[in-house]
Every structure is written in structure tokens, then in C-alpha cells.
Design a protein around this motif. Structure first.
Motif, PDB file in Angstrom:
ATOM      1  N   VAL A 188       7.749  18.364 -68.441  1.00 49.36           N
ATOM      2  CA  VAL A 188       7.089  19.050 -67.324  1.00 49.36           C
ATOM      3  C   VAL A 188       5.580  18.797 -67.337  1.00 49.36           C
ATOM      4  CG1 VAL A 188       6.587  21.313 -66.326  1.00 49.36           C
ATOM      5  CG2 VAL A 188       8.872  20.807 -67.199  1.00 49.36           C
TER       6      VAL A 188
ATOM      7  N   SER B  98      10.653  18.121 -62.580  1.00 42.08           N
ATOM      8  CA  SER B  98      11.170  19.428 -62.190  1.00 42.08           C
ATOM      9  C   SER B  98      12.295  19.808 -63.135  1.00 42.08           C
ATOM     10  CB  SER B  98      11.678  19.399 -60.757  1.00 42.08           C
ATOM     11  OG  SER B  98      12.734  18.465 -60.615  1.00 42.08           O
TER      12      SER B  98
ATOM     13  N   LEU C  22       8.399  27.488 -65.304  1.00 43.29           N
ATOM     14  CA  LEU C  22       9.803  27.103 -65.149  1.00 43.29           C
ATOM     15  C   LEU C  22      10.662  28.327 -64.881  1.00 43.29           C
ATOM     16  CD1 LEU C  22      10.188  24.637 -68.169  1.00 43.29           C
ATOM     17  CD2 LEU C  22       9.740  24.073 -65.779  1.00 43.29           C
TER      18      LEU C  22
ATOM     19  N   HIS D 171      20.524  25.418 -59.747  1.00 37.73           N
ATOM     20  CA  HIS D 171      19.387  24.522 -60.010  1.00 37.73           C
ATOM     21  C   HIS D 171      19.811  23.054 -59.983  1.00 37.73           C
ATOM     22  CE1 HIS D 171      16.796  27.898 -61.080  1.00 37.73           C
ATOM     23  NE2 HIS D 171      17.816  28.396 -61.799  1.00 37.73           N
TER      24      HIS D 171
ATOM     25  N   LYS E 278      17.186  20.236 -59.493  1.00 36.49           N
ATOM     26  CA  LYS E 278      16.216  19.890 -60.531  1.00 36.49           C
ATOM     27  C   LYS E 278      16.612  18.568 -61.193  1.00 36.49           C
ATOM     28  CE  LYS E 278      13.959  23.849 -60.140  1.00 36.49           C
ATOM     29  NZ  LYS E 278      14.771  24.459 -59.070  1.00 36.49           N
ATOM     30  N   LYS E 279      15.639  17.926 -61.821  1.00 38.20           N
ATOM     31  CA  LYS E 279      15.899  16.671 -62.542  1.00 38.20           C
ATOM     32  C   LYS E 279      16.384  16.922 -63.962  1.00 38.20           C
ATOM     33  CE  LYS E 279      15.017  13.068 -61.250  1.00 38.20           C
ATOM     34  NZ  LYS E 279      15.853  12.061 -60.554  1.00 38.20           N
TER      35      LYS E 279
END
Length: 573
Positions: free
Chosen positions: A407, A413, A439, A457, A460-461
Motif C-alpha cells: 500500500v 488497493s 485500509l 472487497h 481490491k487488488k
């Protein structure tokens, strides 16, 4: 006369066919043997050909002749039988007995010259001769000239009679014919009565003069010439067939010779190829042997240099070799022995302080362990990573370090999920890290809640999951952990172990947590021990790969992605 040709696979069969059609009187004129069919005489079948003839004797109506000279007395066995009905044992020793009665003598109305002569021979009277001659003339008039005249046939029969002994016919008594006999009675030869032949009404009885011998000889000469011509043609055909067969056999032999030559040539070529290949292999083996010899020579030179260096530095403190360094950091003996086998003598004896030692060890590690180099993200979906392991190994701190690296350093993300509801203040500790990095944090207590959090989520990556520590000896807790992570098969599981763990305990932890099928391994607290042999012992020849090494408690600084060079450096420090 009827002349016919018969063909059969054997001479016996050909003659049997001829007699079956023309009768037992069929006479053989010519025989030959030839081959037919096949290709150039090959495969031809042998055929026998016979030319046979038989006299054409028409069936005539019987004509009764009556008169005193035409009657004979009955024998004691009954009336005199026809010529074809006289038993074979009727000889001169059985003379006919006259009983004074008279029967009619039946003579065919038209007979052949040979039959007439035969009748004369059996009767022996002038009247019989005259009548036989008359019948022979009538036969010649109705059927063309005979092959022999009556006189000619009669003369032949007389000569045969004179030359033969003991073949006289029986005598019979006949009125009016006189001859000397032992009892003084007049006797004559009893005629052998020929069974009358039918004479059709349509056949005319015409007188015809008998042919002369010149015509007969000419016909015979012509027949002989025809036979000679036939023999010549047959001989030529046989010669032609034999020549064709010889040519065919020569061609076949030439083809077989050519095939044999081609096979031998192919075999020779194959042997040459094998010889060439053997030479190439020998040359290659020689090169390999030369390389081995050169390698051994280099190793010997290096050992000599090491011995010279060690003898010249007697006043200096003793150097630690690569082999000794591995033993000092508690690397298992079997691994050290494997290093000795795979490394040269000079390599295993090199000083651990030299740069060469680091390169040699790194080369060996590449051949024996697996390294994953951290976490690799997906391009089209989130990467889900869960940290599992026993209690007190630093899972929560390690998760915070990984999140901070992605991050803060790479602006990835991410979201954090915790399932650790057992440890006091575990949520608060992770919430603090999440707030610092900005986060989102989700707390789950079941697999359904975990599945919903992952779905929430999914944009998100990176999704990081923290789990509660479980004792490797508590099978129920370990199974509960495994069931929790089965909600998504794409979860990548990293087993977290402390570098300070004893080898035996580390082996037990890896074995117990194998039911969760961990994909990676993270070693923490590497800064808290000087003996890092556990790293190599646990990774040696296993499928699980090393992903991270932590070197302290600072977040996010004290964590590095694993590499062969960093692992070699830690083992040699």
C-alpha cells in the motif's frame, strides 16, 4: 470309323473317358502330354491327350435264314447261345451233343467284314463264307469302304489260327456237312452265333465293292503324316513353353538377386551409419572425459593453493570453510554430505568469508530448494493471501508489514480481514495498522462471513487474511482453520514459522499443518538466532517455496522477499 480326341489330367483318366464314350473296342492311335495355363509356363497344368478310334457298327434288323444247312442240333445244355453269350469255359473239350433236333441259325442281315470273317471261322462251311461275303458287301455299300477287305481279314484270321495252339473252337454236329470223327459220324464246327443287330427300315442295302489296298495304304500314310505333324507341333509347343518357363525363371532369379543385393546394400549402409554414430559417441565421450579430467585437475590445483595459503598463514586465526560453516549453523549432516558430493573439493573447502563461498552456496541452493520471491498479484482479479501457523510466530505483525509494502510503497488497493477472535486485543492491534494505512478491516467468525467479506472487497487488488494461532498438536483447531479457508480455492496460504524453532518442532509443525495444504512458507525472527540452518533443513528437497524473511519488528522495514542470494547470506553470517 469314329476318331475322337480326349484330354484329362492323367493318361488313365483319358482312356477311361474314351472307353466310356466309344466302348471297350476303342483303339489308341496317338498319345501326347503337354502343359497348359500359367504365365510363361509357370503354374501350368499337365494335360494328357489321346486320339482313339472305333469302327462304326450300325444296329441292323435281324434276318432269319432257314434251310437244311442253316440248322444245327441242340446241345445237351440247350440251344446254342449267341457269340456274346457263350461262356468263357466253352472249349473243344466240351463238344456239342446232337439230339436229332434242328434250330434256326440267326445271322445278321448286314455285318462288317471283320464280323463276317469271324462268322466264317466259327461255321467253317462254304455257305457261311458266301453269306458272310454277301453281308460284308452290303455293309460296305451302306457305310462306305471298310478299312480292310473281307479276304484280307479272312487271311489274317487264318494265319492267327495256324499260329495259335490250343485255341480251337468246339465242334457241333450239323446235318449234310461231312467230316471224319472218332465215332464215324459226319461233324462240322459249330458256329458261334452272333446276336442279331437291328436294322432300321430307312437304311438301304446297297452292294458296294470293297476298297483296294492302295486306298487303305494311302489313308494310313495320311494318318501317319497327321500324327507326325501333331507330334511336331506338340514338340514345338513343348520347346516354346520350356523356353518361356526358362525365361520366366531367369527373370524371377534376376529379381531375387536384385532384391538380395538391395538388402545387402541397405545392411551395409546401416552398418556404416552405426559405425559413424559409434565414432561420434566415442568422440563425445572423449570430450566429456577430457572435461572431467580438466575439472579434477583444476580442483587439485585449487586444493594445492588452499594448502599453500593455509601453511603460509600459520600465525593467522584458522579460517572456517564452507563445509564447517554449514555444520556450525546446524544444517543437517545429510545435507552437508550432499554438498560434498555435488561440489568440488576446492569449493567445499573455500573460506566462508570469501565472495566465492557465497556464490558457491547460492549455486547449490538453486539446485535443492524453491524460492517464490514474495507475493505476485493478478491483473484481472484480487489476490487473496491467508497467513496461518502456530501461536506466537508473529503472523499479525508480518501481515501488517506485507500490507504496508504494497500500500505505502506501491499504492496497491487492499483490504484486511481477521478471523482471530481468540487472542485478546488482536483486533485492536490490527485495527491500528489498518487505520495508519487507511485500509478497511473486516472481522469474521465463520466461513460464510469470510465468503461475504471476500465478495465485498472483490474490487481490491490484494486481500490479506489474518488467522488465529493454532497449536500443531490440537487437531480440532487445525481442522477448523482448514474448513474456514475452503470457501475459496484461490486463497494462497502462507505458513509462518519462527527461525528460532527447533528443527524437530519445525518438522512437526510442517507435518501437522500440511492438511491445510500451505503453498508458501515465511520465516520470522531471523534476527533472534545465529543458527539459521533450520531454513535449509525445512526447505531441502520440498515442494513448498520460501516467500518472505523478516529481520526485526519494525513495520514496514524489517521484511524482505525471499531470494537465493539473501538465503545464502543468512546461512553464512
Amino acid at each position: 470309323m469314329i476318331v475322337k480326341t480326349f484330354r484329362a489330367p492323367s493318361f488313365k483318366e483319358a482312356m477311361a473317358n474314351a472307353k466310356a464314350e466309344l466302348g471297350p473296342d476303342a483303339m489308341l492311335l496317338h498319345q501326347s502330354r503337354k502343359k497348359e495355363g500359367g504365365l510363361f509356363g509357370i503354374g501350368a497344368k499337365e494335360i494328357f491327350e489321346v486320339i482313339v478310334a472305333v469302327e462304326e457298327v450300325p444296329q441292323q434288323r435281324p434276318v432269319k435264314a432257314t434251310g437244311r444247312r442253316g440248322r444245327v442240333r441242340k446241345q445237351n445244355t440247350g440251344t446254342i447261345q449267341s457269340q456274346h453269350e457263350i461262356p468263357a469255359d466253352h472249349t473243344a473239350s466240351q463238344p456239342p451233343v446232337s439230339d436229332g433236333g434242328l434250330d434256326e441259325v440267326v445271322i445278321p442281315s448286314v455285318i462288317s467284314p471283320r464280323t463276317a470273317a469271324s462268322q466264317y471261322q466259327t461255321a467253317g462251311t462254304q455257305q457261311s463264307v458266301d453269306e458272310a461275303q454277301n453281308r460284308a458287301n452290303q455293309y460296305d455299300a451302306g457305310h462306305g469302304q471298310s478299312m480292310h477287305t473281307f479276304s484280307d481279314i479272312l487271311s489274317s484270321l487264318e494265319r492267327i489260327k495256324e499260329a495259335s495252339e490250343g485255341n480251337t473252337l468246339g465242334e457241333a454236329s450239323l446235318e449234310g456237312d461231312r467230316g471224319a470223327s472218332p465215332n464215324g459220324e459226319n461233324t462240322i464246327r459249330a458256329p458261334r452265333i452272333i446276336k442279331p443287330m437291328e436294322h432300321t427300315a430307312t437304311e438301304p442295302i446297297v452292294e458296294k465293292t470293297l476298297p483296294d489296298l492302295s486306298a487303305l495304304n494311302a489313308t494310313k500314310t495320311n494318318n501317319n503324316e497327321n500324327v507326325d505333324n501333331t507330334n511336331s507341333v506338340v514338340t514345338k509347343n513343348v520347346a516354346a513353353n520350356k523356353e518361356a518357363a526358362d525365361d520366366s525363371a531367369a527373370k524371377v532369379k534376376a529379381a531375387e538377386d536384385a532384391k538380395t543385393l538391395a538388402e545387402k546394400n541397405a545392411e551395409l549402409i546401416k552398418k556404416e551409419e552405426q559405425l559413424t554414430e559409434a565414432k561420434a559417441q566415442a568422440e563425445k565421450q572423449a570430450e566429456v572425459d577430457q572435461e572431467k579430467i580438466q575439472s579434477l585437475q583444476n580442483e587439485l590445483d585449487e586444493m594445492k593453493e588452499a594448502l599453500v595459503r593455509m601453511s603460509s598463514d600459520t600465525n593467522k586465526p584458522e579460517e572456517i570453510t564452507l563445509q564447517q560453516a554449514m555444520l556450525d549453523c546446524d544444517v543437517e549432516d545429510k545435507i552437508v554430505e550432499d554438498m560434498v558430493r555435488k561440489l568440488t573439493g576446492a569449493e567445499i573447502l573455500v573460506s566462508k568469508e570469501s565472495d566465492k563461498a557465497h556464490k558457491i552456496l547460492e549455486k547449490y541452493l538453486k539446485r535443492t530448494v524453491r524460492v517464490a520471491t514474495g507475493i505476485t498479484l493478478f491483473s484481472d482479479k484480487p489476490k487473496i493471501v491467508a497467513l496461518i501457523g502456530p501461536t506466537g510466530v508473529g503472523k499479525t505483525t508480518t501481515l501488517a508489514k506485507i500490507a504496508a509494502k504494497f500500500v505505502l510503497d506501491n499504492a496497491v488497493s487492499a483490504a484486511v480481514i481477521t478471523a482471530d477472535t481468540y487472542r485478546i486485543a488482536a483486533k485492536e492491534q490490527l485495527q491500528t495498522y489498518a487505520n495508519i494505512m487507511g485500509l478497511p478491516l473486516e472481522v469474521v467468525i465463520s466461513s460464510e462471513a469470510l465468503q461475504q467479506a471476500i465478495k465485498k472487497h472483490s474490487d481490491k487488488k490484494l486481500i490479506l487474511i489474518d488467522t488465529a494461532g493454532r497449536s500443531q498438536f490440537n487437531e480440532f483447531q487445525v481442522k477448523e482453520l482448514c474448513d474456514l479457508l475452503t470457501v475459496d480455492f484461490e486463497i494462497e496460504k502462507h505458513l509462518v514459522l519462527s527461525a528460532t524453532t527447533k528443527n524437530r518442532d519445525a518438522e512437526e509443525i510442517l507435518k501437522r499443518f500440511s492438511v491445510c495444504a500451505p503453498d508458501r512458507i515465511i520465516f520470522t525472527k531471523t534476527d533472534e538466532t545465529s543458527s539459521l540452518g533450520i531454513l535449509l533443513n525445512l526447505l531441502y528437497k520440498r515442494k513448498i517455496a520460501l516467500s518472505y524473511l523478516t529481520t526485526g519488528q519494525r513495520v514496514p522495514d524489517d521484511i524482505i522477499p525471499a531470494s537465493f542470494g539473501k538465503l545464502a547470506e543468512m546461512l553464512l553470517r
